[in-house]
Design a protein around this motif. Structure first.
Motif, PDB file in Angstrom:
ATOM      1  N   LYS A   9       0.816  -1.221   0.000  1.00 40.48           N
ATOM      2  CA  LYS A   9       0.000   0.000   0.000  1.00 40.48           C
ATOM      3  C   LYS A   9       0.846   1.266   0.000  1.00 40.48           C
ATOM      4  O   LYS A   9       0.556   2.221  -0.723  1.00 40.48           O
ATOM      5  N   ASP A  10       1.899   1.286   0.799  1.00 41.99           N
ATOM      6  CA  ASP A  10       2.723   2.485   0.890  1.00 41.99           C
ATOM      7  C   ASP A  10       3.409   2.780  -0.442  1.00 41.99           C
ATOM      8  O   ASP A  10       3.444   3.923  -0.895  1.00 41.99           O
ATOM      9  N   LEU A  11       3.939   1.755  -1.072  1.00 44.90           N
ATOM     10  CA  LEU A  11       4.588   1.926  -2.371  1.00 44.90           C
ATOM     11  C   LEU A  11       3.568   2.388  -3.412  1.00 44.90           C
ATOM     12  O   LEU A  11       3.846   3.279  -4.218  1.00 44.90           O
ATOM     13  N   ASP A  12       2.383   1.818  -3.386  1.00 44.42           N
ATOM     14  CA  ASP A  12       1.323   2.197  -4.312  1.00 44.42           C
ATOM     15  C   ASP A  12       0.965   3.671  -4.143  1.00 44.42           C
ATOM     16  O   ASP A  12       0.834   4.402  -5.133  1.00 44.42           O
ATOM     17  N   ARG A  13       0.851   4.126  -2.907  1.00 42.98           N
ATOM     18  CA  ARG A  13       0.541   5.539  -2.646  1.00 42.98           C
ATOM     19  C   ARG A  13       1.663   6.441  -3.150  1.00 42.98           C
ATOM     20  O   ARG A  13       1.414   7.480  -3.771  1.00 42.98           O
ATOM     21  N   GLN A  14       2.905   6.047  -2.898  1.00 46.07           N
ATOM     22  CA  GLN A  14       4.035   6.858  -3.351  1.00 46.07           C
ATOM     23  C   GLN A  14       4.070   6.942  -4.874  1.00 46.07           C
ATOM     24  O   GLN A  14       4.329   8.013  -5.438  1.00 46.07           O
TER      25      GLN A  14
END
Length: 68
Positions: A9-14
């Motif tokens: 999720k964090d990578l996707d948001r970034q």
């Protein structure tokens, strides 16, 4: 060729943020990243081959320099 990928999720948001700021799709951004990995790998292979060449052809010189 289609490819499904699961991103944390964090990578996707970034990636969403960077893609938005860059005015490109997230897919295009991921393709750019993949191209960078390929280029870095190729560059590393050239560097490794160059070092191996120097070590093989200039071993005596390198040894003398190390002793200096």
């Amino acid at each position: 060729m289609a490819l499904n990928i699961r991103l944390p999720k964090d990578l996707d948001r970034q990636l969403d943020i960077i893609a938005s700021e860059s005015h490109i799709s997230k897919s295009a951004l991921i393709l750019q990243g993949a191209q960078l990995v390929i280029e870095r790998h190729a560059r590393r292979n050239v560097i490794d081959a160059s070092l191996a060449f120097v070590k093989a052809h200039d071993a005596e010189l390198l040894e003398r320099l190390a002793d200096a």
